[in-house]
Design an enzyme around this catalytic site. Structure first.
Site, short mmCIF file in Angstrom:
data_model
loop_
_atom_site.label_atom_id
_atom_site.label_comp_id
_atom_site.label_asym_id
_atom_site.label_seq_id
_atom_site.Cartn_x
_atom_site.Cartn_y
_atom_site.Cartn_z
N LEU A 62 0.45 -1.42 0.48
CA LEU A 62 -0.03 0.22 -0.23
C LEU A 62 0.81 1.42 -0.18
CD1 LEU A 62 -0.06 1.88 2.91
CD2 LEU A 62 -1.86 -0.28 3.57
N ARG A 63 0.07 2.32 -0.77
CA ARG A 63 1.18 3.49 -0.86
C ARG A 63 0.46 4.82 0.40
NH1 ARG A 63 -0.71 4.62 -6.35
NH2 ARG A 63 -2.44 4.37 -5.37
N ASN A 77 11.45 -1.42 -4.25
CA ASN A 77 11.54 -0.27 -3.54
C ASN A 77 12.75 0.05 -4.01
OD1 ASN A 77 8.12 0.16 -1.85
ND2 ASN A 77 9.51 0.05 0.14
N PHE A 79 7.07 7.36 -11.43
CA PHE A 79 9.11 7.84 -10.59
C PHE A 79 9.97 8.77 -11.07
CE2 PHE A 79 6.20 5.29 -7.81
CZ PHE A 79 6.70 5.20 -6.86
N LEU A 80 9.92 9.15 -12.19
CA LEU A 80 10.90 9.46 -13.27
C LEU A 80 10.39 11.24 -12.80
CD1 LEU A 80 11.10 7.16 -16.50
CD2 LEU A 80 13.19 7.27 -14.60
N GLY A 130 13.48 16.04 -8.19
CA GLY A 130 13.19 17.15 -7.64
C GLY A 130 13.82 17.23 -6.38
N CYS A 182 8.96 4.23 4.37
CA CYS A 182 9.93 3.51 3.45
C CYS A 182 10.79 3.53 2.99
CB CYS A 182 8.91 2.55 2.60
SG CYS A 182 7.32 2.11 3.98
N ARG A 213 8.48 11.09 8.31
CA ARG A 213 9.15 10.40 8.41
C ARG A 213 10.68 10.71 7.43
NH1 ARG A 213 6.54 4.88 9.70
NH2 ARG A 213 5.08 5.02 8.21
N1 NAD Z 1 3.89 3.10 5.64
C1 NAD Z 1 3.41 2.59 4.29
O1 NAD Z 1 3.59 2.95 3.84
C2 NAD Z 1 4.24 1.02 3.85
C3 NAD Z 1 4.07 -0.11 3.53
C4 NAD Z 1 4.50 -0.89 2.88
C5 NAD Z 1 5.07 -1.91 4.00
N2 NAD Z 1 5.14 -1.05 5.15
C6 NAD Z 1 6.15 -2.19 5.83
O2 NAD Z 1 4.80 -1.90 7.37
C7 NAD Z 1 5.84 -1.91 8.63
C8 NAD Z 1 4.65 -1.34 9.38
O3 NAD Z 1 5.06 -0.02 8.70
P1 NAD Z 1 4.14 1.62 9.08
O4 NAD Z 1 4.14 2.95 8.63
O5 NAD Z 1 3.01 1.38 9.15
O6 NAD Z 1 4.57 1.95 10.68
P2 NAD Z 1 4.44 2.82 11.48
O7 NAD Z 1 5.74 2.93 12.50
O8 NAD Z 1 3.30 4.01 11.29
O9 NAD Z 1 3.65 1.89 12.71
C9 NAD Z 1 3.98 0.72 13.51
C10 NAD Z 1 3.35 0.83 14.49
O10 NAD Z 1 4.32 -0.35 15.09
C11 NAD Z 1 4.56 -0.56 16.78
N3 NAD Z 1 4.40 -2.02 17.66
C12 NAD Z 1 6.37 -1.39 17.21
N4 NAD Z 1 6.34 -2.90 18.84
C13 NAD Z 1 5.12 -3.17 19.02
C14 NAD Z 1 5.43 -4.41 18.99
N5 NAD Z 1 5.50 -5.00 20.11
N6 NAD Z 1 3.35 -4.66 19.84
C15 NAD Z 1 2.49 -3.95 19.02
N7 NAD Z 1 2.67 -2.84 18.75
C16 NAD Z 1 4.01 -2.38 18.55
C17 NAD Z 1 4.01 1.19 17.01
O11 NAD Z 1 4.02 0.95 18.40
C18 NAD Z 1 3.17 1.14 15.55
O12 NAD Z 1 2.41 1.64 16.02
C19 NAD Z 1 6.88 -1.22 8.13
O13 NAD Z 1 8.13 -2.56 8.18
C20 NAD Z 1 7.62 -0.53 7.29
O14 NAD Z 1 8.37 -1.00 6.05
C21 NAD Z 1 4.72 0.37 5.64
#
Ligand code: NAD
Length: 463
Positions: free
Chosen positions: A155-156, A241, A282-283, A286, A293, A361
């Site tokens: 997801l994005r 990614n 993605f081209l 900027g 991520c 972030r």
């Molecule tokens: N954000 C994106 O667009 C996206 C897209 C694809 C994949 N991902 C991947 O998904 C994962 C999560 O990303 P995100 O952006 O949702 O992260 P985020 O930081 O928004 O959320 C992570 C959550 O995990 C919680 N957490 C940490 N340790 C914990 C534990 N032991 N028990 C319960 N909760 C706990 C944190 O408090 C936090 O709320 C990452 O590995 C990221 O790379 C993110």
């Protein structure tokens, strides 16, 4: 038995997934160690800004399918499928910090009473599942079966709900076919749900031309499923990614040549994007890539390559080019307002790493602001949704967080567009022209109409 799901980690991925599963009919626990987040969700709201999510969370709480909790002992014994969606940030050396993944799986094992499928959705280095399986073998003293499946998330942010409902692919890496089938069945139900909901009401943002075209061309469910080895699933997510980040850095390098030669980057990108082997996405040169991520996944991939003695220098360059973009912006700024930036008033529009999210972030905009302040400028910044997050991260006597575009532009020497929010793209810059010190616009996202802006009497520089 009806499957009962637990989602561990209630961030962008976890909460979106939980809210969609709950609306699709699954009893879904959503677990987080952050009590504030859980309390906000209990009140039917999302702790972060994401288009459409509030409606999904509110409905899921109202119908009782979404159960937010900080307690593993409340959720895990009642669940047969657990999705891991915790953060996987970078360590200092660029490797992936898997602390949260291991902590959460350890708590799951402690609290599990019956057979369980653990679905790894967090982005992790290849072979993490193997390490988890080893840990499970060591810690699982009860006579229960725990399978590990890798189903990376694509997801994005800014279209997370839309992407979860209308996913372009579901990758399922599993050693056990039955476990894979279970996960595919859940997404089959999400797919069926996506066809019956009144999504116009839920997600009006989905109905722009791009998403209409996307939905019209969305392949059948079966065509979007990819069954793989566990290790392939893990690796392909980070590969995706890294590849997208590489496209951005590639475009930025070409744009540097354009700056020196009079070629126009948009024309070059349009031209090569018409080649279906390359594609246009993605081209966009900027300010560079940022967010929760790309930066960490590029670093993680470099680390993995090093660990296995694979020379992957191309990714080192991708990273270097990206961090160099701040210098490029500063140089462009100097071209507009002169070498000495000290005491100049700079407006920065956009703090989030991309439009449509409150996520800051690794935001290039924040890095840029930090640099500008170091150079002695006074920065007036505005963002439609991310200001509160930015205030938590960075404050300085020379940084003013403003409440509107107009107030941020007052007496400005240069307006810098750092994030291409619609609010900035559609803004009538003529209306603030007289309040500026100097009529300069630096468009770090190439999102404004250069001809129109220059016709209005602005000095304009893009990428
Ligand atoms: N954000 C994106 O667009 C996206 C897209 C694809 C994949 N991902 C991947 O998904 C994962 C999560 O990303 P995100 O952006 O949702 O992260 P985020 O930081 O928004 O959320 C992570 C959550 O995990 C919680 N957490 C940490 N340790 C914990 C534990 N032991 N028990 C319960 N909760 C706990 C944190 O408090 C936090 O709320 C990452 O590995 C990221 O790379 C993110």
């Amino acid at each position: 038995m009806q499957d009962i799901i637990s989602i561990v980690g209630t961030g962008f991925v976890g909460l979106t997934t939980a809210a969609v599963f709950a609306n699709a009919g699954y009893r879904t626990y959503t677990i987080d160690t952050d009590e504030n987040k859980i309390n906000t969700i209990k009140s039917g709201k999302s702790p972060f800004y994401e288009p459409g999510i509030d409606g999904f969370v509110e409905r899921a709480i109202t119908i009782g399918n979404l159960i937010p909790t900080t307690s593993y002992s409340e959720s895990i014994p009642n669940s047969n499928i657990v999705f891991i969606c915790v953060g996987t940030p970078s360590n200092e050396d660029g490797s992936v910090d898997l602390k949260y993944v291991f902590e959460s799986v350890s708590s799951i094992i402690e609290n599990a009473n019956s057979d369980l499928i653990i679905v790894q959705k967090s982005t992790v280095p290849v072979e993490t599942a193997r390490r988890l399986e080893k840990m499970i073998q060591e810690k699982n003293k009860k006579n229960i079966k725990i399978d590990v499946v890798s189903a990376p998330e694509f997801l994005r942010e800014a279209s997370a709900v839309f992407d979860t409902l209308f996913f372009d692919r579901l990758v399922v890496g599993a050693r056990n076919n039955e476990a894979a089938n279970k996960i595919i069945e859940i997404y089959k139900n999400v797919d069926s749900f996506s066809k019956v909901i009144n999504y116009e009401k839920f997600i009006d943002y989905a109905f722009n031309n791009t998403s209409k075209k996307y939905l019209d061309n969305l392949p059948l469910f079966e065509k979007r499923i990819l069954r793989t080895k566990v290790e392939s699933a893990e690796l392909l997510k980070v590969t995706a990614n890294s590849f997208l980040a590489m496209k951005i850095s590639f475009a930025n390098s070409i744009a540097r040549i354009c700056d020196e030669t009079g070629a126009i980057s948009k024309e070059v990108m349009d031209g090569i994007g018409m080649d279906s082997r390359i594609g246009r996405s993605f081209l966009y040169p900027g300010l560079g890539y940022s967010g929760g991520c790309f930066p960490k996944d590029v670093s993680g991939m470099i680390n993995t390559a090093n660990e296995y003695n694979v020379d992957f220098g191309i990714l080192e360059e991708v990273k270097k080019i990206n961090s160099g973009q701040i210098n490029i912006v500063v140089n462009k700024l100097k071209r507009l307002i002169g070498e000495n930036l000290e005491g100049k008033k700079i407006t920065v529009l956009g703090l989030s790493f991309k439009p449509g999210t409150s996520d800051i972030r690794k935001s290039q905009s924040i890095y840029l602001i930090k640099r500008l302040i170091k150079l002695g400028t006074i920065v007036n910044a505005f963002d439609p949704k991310a200001t509160d997050e930015a205030k938590k991260e960075f404050n300085d006597k020379n940084l003013n967080y403003m409440n509107s575009i107009e107030s941020a532009c007052q007496s400005s020497d240069c307006v810098v567009i750092a994030t291409e929010w619609n609010e900035f793209v559609n803004f009538d810059y003529n209306s603030i022209k007289e309040t500026l010190n100097n009529k300069n616009i630096l468009d770090c996202r190439n999102c404004l109409n250069k001809d129109k802006i220059t016709e209005s009497g602005f000095n304009y520089i893009g990428f």
